[in-house]
Design a protein around this motif. Structure first.
Motif, PDB file in Angstrom:
ATOM      1  N   ALA A   5      85.251  38.373  72.468  1.00 22.57           N
ATOM      2  CA  ALA A   5      86.271  37.955  73.432  1.00 22.57           C
ATOM      3  C   ALA A   5      86.006  38.599  74.791  1.00 22.57           C
ATOM      4  O   ALA A   5      86.136  37.943  75.830  1.00 22.57           O
ATOM      5  CB  ALA A   5      87.662  38.325  72.926  1.00 22.57           C
ATOM      6  N   GLU A   6      85.631  39.867  74.788  1.00 23.21           N
ATOM      7  CA  GLU A   6      85.329  40.562  76.050  1.00 23.21           C
ATOM      8  C   GLU A   6      84.110  39.938  76.721  1.00 23.21           C
ATOM      9  O   GLU A   6      84.096  39.715  77.930  1.00 23.21           O
ATOM     10  CB  GLU A   6      85.085  42.058  75.783  1.00 23.21           C
ATOM     11  CG  GLU A   6      84.726  42.860  77.010  1.00 23.21           C
ATOM     12  CD  GLU A   6      85.828  42.942  78.048  1.00 23.21           C
ATOM     13  OE1 GLU A   6      85.526  43.358  79.180  1.00 23.21           O
ATOM     14  OE2 GLU A   6      86.985  42.583  77.748  1.00 23.21           O
ATOM     15  N   GLN A   7      83.089  39.656  75.932  1.00 22.28           N
ATOM     16  CA  GLN A   7      81.884  39.035  76.485  1.00 22.28           C
ATOM     17  C   GLN A   7      82.213  37.653  77.054  1.00 22.28           C
ATOM     18  O   GLN A   7      81.765  37.302  78.146  1.00 22.28           O
ATOM     19  CB  GLN A   7      80.810  38.922  75.406  1.00 22.28           C
ATOM     20  CG  GLN A   7      79.478  38.445  75.936  1.00 22.28           C
ATOM     21  CD  GLN A   7      78.417  38.409  74.856  1.00 22.28           C
ATOM     22  OE1 GLN A   7      78.692  38.017  73.723  1.00 22.28           O
ATOM     23  NE2 GLN A   7      77.217  38.824  75.207  1.00 22.28           N
ATOM     24  N   LEU A   8      83.009  36.889  76.346  1.00 23.12           N
ATOM     25  CA  LEU A   8      83.419  35.570  76.814  1.00 23.12           C
ATOM     26  C   LEU A   8      84.191  35.682  78.119  1.00 23.12           C
ATOM     27  O   LEU A   8      83.935  34.940  79.071  1.00 23.12           O
ATOM     28  CB  LEU A   8      84.271  34.871  75.746  1.00 23.12           C
ATOM     29  CG  LEU A   8      84.844  33.507  76.131  1.00 23.12           C
ATOM     30  CD1 LEU A   8      83.730  32.528  76.460  1.00 23.12           C
ATOM     31  CD2 LEU A   8      85.735  32.989  75.026  1.00 23.12           C
ATOM     32  N   ARG A   9      85.112  36.625  78.193  1.00 24.54           N
ATOM     33  CA  ARG A   9      85.894  36.838  79.412  1.00 24.54           C
ATOM     34  C   ARG A   9      84.974  37.155  80.593  1.00 24.54           C
ATOM     35  O   ARG A   9      85.130  36.623  81.686  1.00 24.54           O
ATOM     36  CB  ARG A   9      86.907  37.963  79.211  1.00 24.54           C
ATOM     37  CG  ARG A   9      87.858  38.162  80.418  1.00 24.54           C
ATOM     38  CD  ARG A   9      88.759  39.375  80.245  1.00 24.54           C
ATOM     39  NE  ARG A   9      88.027  40.629  80.135  1.00 24.54           N
ATOM     40  CZ  ARG A   9      87.459  41.272  81.171  1.00 24.54           C
ATOM     41  NH1 ARG A   9      87.541  40.773  82.382  1.00 24.54           N
ATOM     42  NH2 ARG A   9      86.814  42.406  80.982  1.00 24.54           N
ATOM     43  N   LEU A  10      83.973  37.991  80.361  1.00 25.16           N
ATOM     44  CA  LEU A  10      83.032  38.353  81.425  1.00 25.16           C
ATOM     45  C   LEU A  10      82.216  37.146  81.885  1.00 25.16           C
ATOM     46  O   LEU A  10      81.983  36.967  83.084  1.00 25.16           O
ATOM     47  CB  LEU A  10      82.113  39.480  80.957  1.00 25.16           C
ATOM     48  CG  LEU A  10      82.790  40.834  80.750  1.00 25.16           C
ATOM     49  CD1 LEU A  10      81.809  41.831  80.131  1.00 25.16           C
ATOM     50  CD2 LEU A  10      83.349  41.369  82.051  1.00 25.16           C
ATOM     51  N   PHE A  11      81.798  36.311  80.937  1.00 28.09           N
ATOM     52  CA  PHE A  11      81.083  35.090  81.302  1.00 28.09           C
ATOM     53  C   PHE A  11      81.951  34.178  82.154  1.00 28.09           C
ATOM     54  O   PHE A  11      81.526  33.654  83.185  1.00 28.09           O
ATOM     55  CB  PHE A  11      80.611  34.322  80.060  1.00 28.09           C
ATOM     56  CG  PHE A  11      79.377  34.884  79.411  1.00 28.09           C
ATOM     57  CD1 PHE A  11      78.256  35.225  80.158  1.00 28.09           C
ATOM     58  CD2 PHE A  11      79.333  35.056  78.037  1.00 28.09           C
ATOM     59  CE1 PHE A  11      77.111  35.727  79.555  1.00 28.09           C
ATOM     60  CE2 PHE A  11      78.195  35.551  77.417  1.00 28.09           C
ATOM     61  CZ  PHE A  11      77.080  35.892  78.179  1.00 28.09           C
ATOM     62  N   ILE A  12      83.186  34.000  81.731  1.00 27.17           N
ATOM     63  CA  ILE A  12      84.123  33.137  82.464  1.00 27.17           C
ATOM     64  C   ILE A  12      84.344  33.669  83.873  1.00 27.17           C
ATOM     65  O   ILE A  12      84.321  32.912  84.853  1.00 27.17           O
ATOM     66  CB  ILE A  12      85.456  32.998  81.707  1.00 27.17           C
ATOM     67  CG1 ILE A  12      85.264  32.314  80.351  1.00 27.17           C
ATOM     68  CG2 ILE A  12      86.498  32.271  82.551  1.00 27.17           C
ATOM     69  CD1 ILE A  12      84.726  30.902  80.421  1.00 27.17           C
ATOM     70  N   GLU A  13      84.530  34.958  84.006  1.00 23.66           N
ATOM     71  CA  GLU A  13      84.750  35.552  85.328  1.00 23.66           C
ATOM     72  C   GLU A  13      83.530  35.384  86.229  1.00 23.66           C
ATOM     73  O   GLU A  13      83.668  35.106  87.417  1.00 23.66           O
ATOM     74  CB  GLU A  13      85.129  37.030  85.185  1.00 23.66           C
ATOM     75  CG  GLU A  13      86.534  37.222  84.642  1.00 23.66           C
ATOM     76  CD  GLU A  13      86.881  38.672  84.365  1.00 23.66           C
ATOM     77  OE1 GLU A  13      85.998  39.558  84.529  1.00 23.66           O
ATOM     78  OE2 GLU A  13      88.031  38.926  83.971  1.00 23.66           O
TER      79      GLU A  13
ATOM     80  N   SER B 102      86.324  45.691  66.916  1.00 27.49           N
ATOM     81  CA  SER B 102      85.878  44.658  65.983  1.00 27.49           C
ATOM     82  C   SER B 102      85.006  43.640  66.708  1.00 27.49           C
ATOM     83  O   SER B 102      85.009  43.539  67.936  1.00 27.49           O
ATOM     84  CB  SER B 102      87.085  43.963  65.352  1.00 27.49           C
ATOM     85  OG  SER B 102      87.743  43.165  66.322  1.00 27.49           O
ATOM     86  N   ASP B 103      84.264  42.845  65.934  1.00 33.70           N
ATOM     87  CA  ASP B 103      83.381  41.833  66.519  1.00 33.70           C
ATOM     88  C   ASP B 103      84.160  40.808  67.329  1.00 33.70           C
ATOM     89  O   ASP B 103      83.689  40.311  68.337  1.00 33.70           O
ATOM     90  CB  ASP B 103      82.588  41.120  65.423  1.00 33.70           C
ATOM     91  CG  ASP B 103      81.513  42.020  64.834  1.00 33.70           C
ATOM     92  OD1 ASP B 103      81.140  43.010  65.489  1.00 33.70           O
ATOM     93  OD2 ASP B 103      81.042  41.722  63.719  1.00 33.70           O
TER      94      ASP B 103
END
Length: 80
Positions: free
Chosen positions: A8-16, A2-3
C-alpha cells in the motif's frame, strides 16, 4: 510491517509520483501553448508550425516516404 502495508505504501508513492509528473506535464503543455500564442502574435501560422514540429519528430526515411506518397496522391488528383 505486513506485506499489505508495504504494498500500500509503495502504491501510494507511485500514485504521488504520477500526480507530480502529470502536474509538470500540464505546466509544460501550458508553456508550449504560450509559445504558440507568442508566435501567432508575431504573425506566424501556428497550424503550419504544429505540422513542422510533428514532421521533425519523424525519422528522415519515414518523412521522405510520407512526402513521396503525398506527392503521388496529389499528382493523381491533379493537385500538384
Amino acid at each position: 510491517m505486513s506485506d499489505g502495508n508495504v504494498a500500500a505504501e509503495q502504491l501510494r508513492l507511485f500514485i504521488e509520483r504520477i500526480e507530480r509528473l502529470e502536474e509538470e506535464k500540464k505546466g509544460m503543455a501550458d508553456d508550449v501553448k504560450d509559445v504558440y500564442a507568442e508566435a501567432k502574435s508575431n504573425g506566424y501560422d501556428t497550424k503550419t508550425m504544429r505540422k513542422i514540429v510533428a514532421l521533425r519528430r519523424l525519422e528522415t526515411h519515414v518523412r521522405q516516404e510520407a512526402d513521396a506518397l503525398l506527392e503521388t496522391y496529389r499528382t493523381a488528383l491533379g493537385l500538384a
